[in-house]
Structure formats: structure tokens, C-alpha cells
Design an enzyme around this catalytic site. Structure first.
Site, PDB file in Angstrom:
ATOM      1  N   GLY A 148      39.886   0.980  27.219  1.00 50.23           N
ATOM      2  CA  GLY A 148      38.680   1.084  26.411  1.00 50.23           C
ATOM      3  C   GLY A 148      38.969   0.829  24.949  1.00 50.23           C
ATOM      4  NE  ARG A 197      39.825  15.466  25.355  1.00 50.16           N
ATOM      5  CZ  ARG A 197      39.942  14.885  24.183  1.00 50.16           C
ATOM      6  NH1 ARG A 197      41.128  14.449  23.778  1.00 50.16           N
ATOM      7  NH2 ARG A 197      38.890  14.735  23.401  1.00 50.16           N
ATOM      8  CB  SER A 226      40.813   2.456  34.289  1.00 53.18           C
ATOM      9  OG  SER A 226      39.784   1.502  34.109  1.00 53.18           O
ATOM     10  CG  HIS A 267      45.120  17.867  20.008  1.00 52.24           C
ATOM     11  ND1 HIS A 267      44.278  18.498  20.892  1.00 52.24           N
ATOM     12  CD2 HIS A 267      44.628  16.601  19.890  1.00 52.24           C
ATOM     13  CE1 HIS A 267      43.330  17.672  21.287  1.00 52.24           C
ATOM     14  NE2 HIS A 267      43.523  16.508  20.688  1.00 52.24           N
ATOM     15  CB  THR A 306      47.647  10.302  22.464  1.00 54.32           C
ATOM     16  OG1 THR A 306      47.186   9.007  22.906  1.00 54.32           O
ATOM     17  CG2 THR A 306      49.086  10.203  22.028  1.00 54.32           C
ATOM     18  CD  GLU A 313      45.503  21.170  22.374  1.00 55.31           C
ATOM     19  OE1 GLU A 313      44.721  21.169  21.389  1.00 55.31           O
ATOM     20  OE2 GLU A 313      45.817  20.147  22.983  1.00 55.31           O
TER      21      GLU A 313
END
Length: 320
Positions: free
Chosen positions: A155, A238, A176, A286, A236, A267
Site C-alpha cells: 500500500g 502492528r 498480500s 514505537h 513497523t 506498550e
């Protein structure tokens, strides 16, 4: 009497200095919190008197139960225009307007490459050795040129990562569930016939998918075992896209050479978590979206969202 606004998870204490809040401070009293509220009771105690709450995307879940415990809340603002941790239906039932902000795709692309390069050239290990008077040149770097970069997702973010890989002279492949040959051709990358083909043939695998029912746990033990022992995984996107227990095993038992991770299921990462000590894990807290440009956009548009709401004409409204 002024409305009260809480800005959550302002770890760096920059929310109030990054944008001009004077547009709304005549009507709104703003407080920022520099720590994360893990327990719901603690969160309710901190923000229960607020009509406006500002959150970072997918950091604090806003469920039907939480909305019910915040009867004063009228406006919830999230960074980005999508936040899977907010129950938008519940927000509507409780009379809460949810608004978003713009978010740039370039910062996570840049961090993805920081992790890939850091892994390939053992930057942390070599820098630590240099600072601590350890061995001079103790590792042999992994080349990027001529190696295969496998992208799970092509994407907005994945396509930018692909172009940088091509600039390094890498052979880029993508897969994907919805990726078409036409989309892959438009970016100039090879379409993998299956997820398994991509995992088995790539030297670096990077995750750039949206978390959903079809992608949760997409990479489990079987998938990680398909990767080459010399390969690296970077996430990077989820955390829940990769089975976290399986990733620990893959790193500990040498199924893969290493991983670069910026996202975690809990987190901040708890003290004592194995991710804090695995020698072949390059981890960052993050930071994918944490740049001056992104923060400036988040908080400037947060102020705009508040001003528009106060004027009775909300902007950037999120709906189910």
C-alpha cells in the site's frame, strides 16, 4: 466555565509546544499527560472530568464500557484518520464525536530502513563495542545489493519501502491477500504467488499490512519456520500481525537471523520482557510515526478539530 481537555500519552511533553493552542484556550483548559494509563480505573480518574480527550492512534482502547464511564466526554480526537481501538458505534451511542487528523506515511518508511540497515550492518553491536573498547570489527555485514526484499503489503507505506529497496539494488517481491499483478507491476515489483513463496525466498521480510481479522496472527510458528535461517524480519506495522510468542522462539532458537521491531502488543513494553534482552532483536519504542513533521500535523489539526467542534461544525469526523 472552561471545558477540560486531556492529551494522553504525550511522552515527550511536546503537545502543547508543537501547535498554537491559543485559538481554543479561551474556552478550553488543556492538560497533557506524559505517562500511559494502563489501568482503566486510573485512566477514568485522570480524565473523568474532561469533555475533550486527545489520543495517539491505537494506544488507548476506547470501548463501550469506557465511554459509559466518561459521561462528560463529548469530543474524542485521534491522530490519523483510522483508529481500530476506538469503538465508533459506542461513541455514537454515548453522544461522543470522534475526529481525526492527517498522518504522513514517510516516517514509518524511514524507520523501516533504519531497522533494516541497523540489522544488516550490526550497527548497535559495533557501536557498543566501539564505545566500550571492545573488538574492532567483530561482525561481517549482510549485503542489500542483489538480495531479495519481501514485502507483506504494498500500500502507501509498502510501495515507498519497495522503491528504496530498488534504489539499493534489491530484488523486491510483494504479497498480500488482495494484491494484484497490476498493482505490483505499477510499483515495479514481483508479485509472489503465495505468502509461502515470499517467506521462503526473501532475505529481508518487512510487514506493511493493516491489522484486521485476516491479518491478525498472519505470521505464526509455521510461517516463521519457512523463512531462511539467514533472513531478517522487520515489523513497523502492528504487533499482532506476528505471533509474539512465535517470534521470541524464532529469535531464541535461530529460525531466523534477527528481527527489527517497532510495535508491541503491550506498550510501553513491560520490564523483564524477553524482547528487552534478545541479542538478535533490534527494537525501538514505537517510533515509526514520531517525527517533528508528524507531530506538528497531529497537534495543529487537533486544535483545528477542537475549534470546529466548539463552533458547531466538526471536521474530519470518523464514522462506522
Amino acid at each position: 466555565m472552561k471545558l477540560r481537555c486531556a492529551v494522553l500519552d504525550d511522552y515527550q511533553d511536546v503537545a502543547l509546544s508543537t501547535a498554537d493552542w491559543s485559538r481554543v484556550t479561551d474556552a478550553v483548559e488543556v492538560t497533557s499527560f506524559q505517562r500511559h494509563f494502563e489501568a482503566e480505573d486510573e485512566l477514568v480518574e485522570a480524565i473523568g472530568g474532561c469533555e475533550i480527550v486527545v489520543v495517539m492512534r491505537e494506544r488507548t482502547p476506547f470501548t463501550d464500557r469506557l465511554f459509559a464511564r466518561l459521561p462528560r466526554l463529548r469530543l474524542l480526537i485521534t491522530s490519523g484518520m483510522r483508529n481500530a481501538s476506538i469503538d465508533l458505534g459506542a461513541a455514537a451511542r454515548h453522544g461522543v464525536t470522534v475526529c481525526g487528523t492527517a498522518s504522513n506515511s514517510e516516517p514509518p518508511v524511514e524507520l523501516t530502513w533504519a531497522l533494516i540497515l541497523g540489522l544488516a550492518r550490526q550497527v548497535v553491536r559495533e557501536n557498543t563495542a566501539l564505545r566500550e573498547r571492545g573488538p574492532w570489527q567483530s561482525t561481517v555485514g549482510t549485503d542489500l545489493y542483489g538480495r531479495r526484499l519481501g514485502l507483506l503489503g504494498l500500500g502507501k507505506t509498502g510501495s515507498k519501502v519497495a522503491r528504496i529497496g530498488q534504489a539499493f539494488g534489491m530484488d523486491v517481491m510483494a504479497w498480500s491477500q488482495n494484491l494484484t499483478a497490476g498493482r505490483a507491476d505499477a510499483v515495479g515489483v514481483r508479485l509472489a504467488a503465495t505468502k509461502e513463496e515470499l517467506l521462503e525466498s526473501s532475505d529481508f521480510v518487512s510487514v506493511h499490512l493493516v491489522l484486521g481479522d485476516r491479518t491478525r496472527g498472519l505470521l505464526g510458528p509455521d510461517e516463521l519456520k519457512r523463512m531462511r535461517p539467514s533472513a531478517y524480519l522487520v515489523n513497523t506495522s502492528r504487533a499482532a500481525i506476528v505471533d509474539q510468542a512465535a517470534l521470541v522462539r524464532a529469535l531464541r532458537d535461530g529460525w531466523i537471523a534477527g528481527a527489527g521491531v517497532d510495535v508491541f502488543e503491550t506498550e510501553p513494553l513491560p520490564d523483564g520482557h524477553e524482547f528487552r534482552s534478545l541479542p538478535n532483536l533490534l527494537a525501538t519504542p514505537h517510533l515509526g510515526y514520531v517525527t517533528e513533521r508528524n507531530y506538528r500535523g497531529y497537534y495543529e489539526q487537533t486544535v483545528e478539530d477542537i475549534a470546529a467542534f466548539l463552533a458547531g461544525d466538526p471536521v474530519r469526523v470518523l464514522s462506522t
